[in-house]
Design an enzyme around this catalytic site. Structure first.
Site, mmCIF file in Angstrom:
data_model
loop_
_atom_site.group_PDB
_atom_site.id
_atom_site.type_symbol
_atom_site.label_atom_id
_atom_site.label_comp_id
_atom_site.label_asym_id
_atom_site.label_seq_id
_atom_site.Cartn_x
_atom_site.Cartn_y
_atom_site.Cartn_z
ATOM 1 C CB ALA A 85 57.370 -10.784 34.086
ATOM 2 C CG HIS A 86 55.601 -7.389 30.678
ATOM 3 N ND1 HIS A 86 56.365 -7.471 29.394
ATOM 4 C CD2 HIS A 86 56.305 -6.849 31.602
ATOM 5 C CE1 HIS A 86 57.314 -6.686 29.587
ATOM 6 N NE2 HIS A 86 57.444 -6.242 30.733
ATOM 7 C CG ASN A 87 54.050 -9.302 26.311
ATOM 8 O OD1 ASN A 87 54.173 -8.311 27.078
ATOM 9 N ND2 ASN A 87 53.219 -9.381 25.106
#
Length: 342
Positions: free
Chosen positions: A240-242
């Site tokens: 997922a993001h980051n």
């Protein structure tokens, strides 16, 4: 492509026993060897097959001495398994050694291409893309605006690299992988309806990273989702993001890593593991398959279970889990005896 025993022995620095001119054009298991195939023998439990194999050439350890007649030509090396692995790598390099630009394909005028490039048919290379030397883009791949791909990296058929992402040198992006899709970012309003939060970051993949087929790595909301040097991701993984994954960490198939999780270096994570967002996992951590990680994890921990706890405690507890019906019966029997005595 055909290779003689003499050529193979030269690649492996091996010694030939048999016909140095015999040729092979394919690889096989020793028990399934056919004429024109190359195989190897490293495990003594397969020794019997060397007397019946139809393989034309067999790689063996220098310590191996046949006990009866064989028909296969031997190439003797210090370590048969390592030598066969080296030969597989060499074979794969030749098989993938494509060059040139196939048509139809689209390459933006502003794209910068290195030397010895391969771009397969129906691929799309967008504006301001930079491709290093020896990069290979296989058919039906998509490379978005402002993407950089380092020397010797490969993007296989059907993979997608969205805009602004950076891929290092000697990376492999397998078919169906998606690098840089939007992170899962939505905010509810007072009506319970969700509005999308723009995802304006990117994905940074450092050198020597392998991304498995159908694996997805989301772009950051802000900043970068980062996959450090030497990471190996299996098929069908969701990052997922980051998220940040430390160097030389290996993750098996169907694992999901939620947003902003930080995974350390040299970790081994089994299949179907779930990792919660905004947690930190230390270095050298081992996570058994199907575990659920919902807390911070210190260096060198070994975890199992969902929610996970230390592997030693899990193993001891599992003995009781298996015997739970017997334990319950014993407790019930004791209660009956106690109640009967009152």
């Amino acid at each position: 492509m055909n290779f003689t025993a003499q050529q193979i022995a030269g690649i492996l620095d091996g010694e030939i026993e048999g016909n140095p001119e015999v040729e092979v054009s394919k690889l096989s298991k020793i028990e399934e060897g056919t004429e024109g195939s190359l195989t190897f023998l490293a495990n003594p439990k397969y020794n019997s097959f060397i007397y019946s194999t139809k393989a034309s050439i067999t790689i063996v350890n220098k310590t191996f001495t046949p006990e009866k007649d064989i028909s296969t030509t031997l190439i003797k090396v210090d370590d048969a398994y390592q030598s066969f692995s080296k030969l597989l790598e060499y074979y794969n390099h030749i098989k993938l050694n494509k060059q040139g630009i196939e048509q139809p394909s689209f390459i933006a005028d502003s794209a910068k291409l290195g030397d010895n490039i391969y771009i397969g048919a129906f691929s799309y290379v967008s504006d301001n893309v930079i491709l290093g030397d020896n990069v290979k883009i296989f058919p039906n791949a998509y490379i978005g605006d402002n993407v950089t791909i380092g020397d010797n990296s490969i993007v296989f058929s059907g993979a997608k690299v969205y805009s602004d992402c950076i891929i290092g040198e000697n990376c492999v992006i397998n078919s169906g992988a998606i690098i840089g899709a939007d992170g899962f970012g939505f905010v509810p309003d007072e009506k319970g309806e969700y509005s999308k939060i723009p995802q304006i970051g990117n994905v940074v993949i450092e050198d020597y990273v392998d991304i498995g087929a159908a694996t997805t790595i989301d772009r950051a909301t802000l900043g970068s989702t980062i996959i450090r040097k030497g990471v190996k991701l299996d098929n069908q993984i969701q990052i997922a993001h980051n998220v940040e994954i430390g160097k030389n960490t290996v993750i098996a198939a169907q694992t999901g890593v939620a947003g902003s999780a930080k995974i350390g270096e040299n970790c081994l994570i089994g299949g179907q593991v779930g990792i919660a967002g905004h947690i930190t996992i230390g270095n050298n951590v081992r996570v058994q398959a199907q575990s659920g990680i919902g807390r911070h994890v210190k260096d060198n921990e070994v975890l199992q279970g969902s929610p996970s706890f230390t592997f030693g405690d899990w193993s001891k507890s599992y003995v009781h889990f298996k015997n739970l019906p017997k334990i319950v019966k014993s407790i019930n029997d004791l209660e009956k005896k106690i109640n009967g005595n009152n």
